[in-house]
Design an enzyme around this catalytic site. Structure first.
Site, PDB file in Angstrom:
ATOM      1  CG  ASP A  44      -4.645  -3.488  -1.853  1.00  0.00           C
ATOM      2  OD1 ASP A  44      -4.920  -2.518  -0.848  1.00  0.00           O
ATOM      3  OD2 ASP A  44      -4.016  -4.676  -1.542  1.00  0.00           O
ATOM      4  CE  LYS A  66      -0.063   0.745   2.871  1.00  0.00           C
ATOM      5  NZ  LYS A  66      -0.417   1.852   3.566  1.00  0.00           N
ATOM      6  CG  MET A 183       6.696  -4.524  -3.901  1.00  0.00           C
ATOM      7  SD  MET A 183       6.120  -4.331  -2.345  1.00  0.00           S
ATOM      8  CE  MET A 183       6.472  -6.160  -1.454  1.00  0.00           C
TER       9      MET A 183
END
Length: 255
Positions: A44, A66, A183
């Site tokens: 990741d 991502k 996020m």
């Protein structure tokens, strides 16, 4: 009859490994063992280079990052790469930041592989909010201040149901819950505005960026000053936002 090749004789397998927030010393022993046995590592974007360096020298490292707002590897391609490598007899480690099952799409990957007949092992990792608050000397739950904790994403799935922040704020107030928002930096102004419909403006808030890494930064503020504090301090992603009375326990550390 000739002997089977080493690759053909080897049984492929896949392990989803939580790399934790970034500090290699926060890896579990089981995670380190799985990583050091890997022949293919799909990494990741938020996994630190220091952790990737713990893979064997001969392992193939595939970066499949991502990140919100950035060019990302399609999830379907990641899942196909994992499946192809297992079928080729590789020892596959899917190395994911934090914990694989906390906003890491680990559940989707496990479902895809199991549907294809591939068994998957999952090795838990320390998620960023746990490490971040611990490094600031404060808990996420406390008998006198927080009876539970909610982990929620500030970035809704496109086309999905939007988070009812007002309801969440009222629930957190009534049940004395800590809110942990992943996020949420890009939407901090909207999140602040909505949470203020259920939580007092002086509710303590901590924002922790680059948790556990040498360049970790944090700011402690109040809910009514959340977005302004983020802008003033120049904080960005990846960060976690922690809302609730437990933040009062944050030690006075330099940002």
């Amino acid at each position: 009859m000739s002997a089977p090749s080493t690759l053909a004789a080897r049984s492929g397998r896949c392990t989803l490994v939580g790399a934790g927030p970034g500090d290699p010393e926060l890896l579990t022993l089981k995670a380190l063992k799985a990583l050091q046995a890997a022949t293919v590592v799909l990494v990741d974007d938020l996994v630190s280079e220091a952790i990737v360096a713990l893979a064997p020298p001969g392992a193939r490292i595939v970066h499949v990052g991502k990140r919100g707002g950035c060019k990302s590897t399609p999830q379907a391609l990641i899942e196909q790469l994992m499946l192809d490598a297992v079928r080729a007899g590789e020892q596959v480690v899917r190395l994911k930041g934090g914990d694989p099952f906390i906003f890491g799409r680990g559940g989707e990957e496990v479902e895809h592989l199991r549907a294809a007949g591939v068994a998957v092992e999952v090795v838990s990792g320390i998620t960023a909010a746990m490490a971040g608050m611990a490094l600031l000397g404060a808990p996420l739950t406390h008998r006198a201040h927080a009876q539970g904790v909610v982990f929620i994403t500030g970035h809704s799935q496109p086309g999905g149901t939007a988070t009812d922040w007002r309801l969440l704020a009222a629930t957190a107030r009534d049940l004395r819950l800590t809110l942990v928002i992943y996020m949420g930096m890009a939407g901090s102004a909207h999140i602040q505005q909505e949470l203020l419909h259920g939580l007092p403006g002086d509710t303590p808030v901590a924002v922790v960026q680059h948790v556990s890494l040498p360049h970790q930064r944090h700011a402690v503020t109040t809910l009514d000053q959340l977005h302004a504090t983020i802008a003033r301090a120049g904080l960005g992603s990846p960060s976690v936002i922690v809302v609730g009375d437990v933040v009062r326990g944050v030690q006075a550390l330099p940002n």
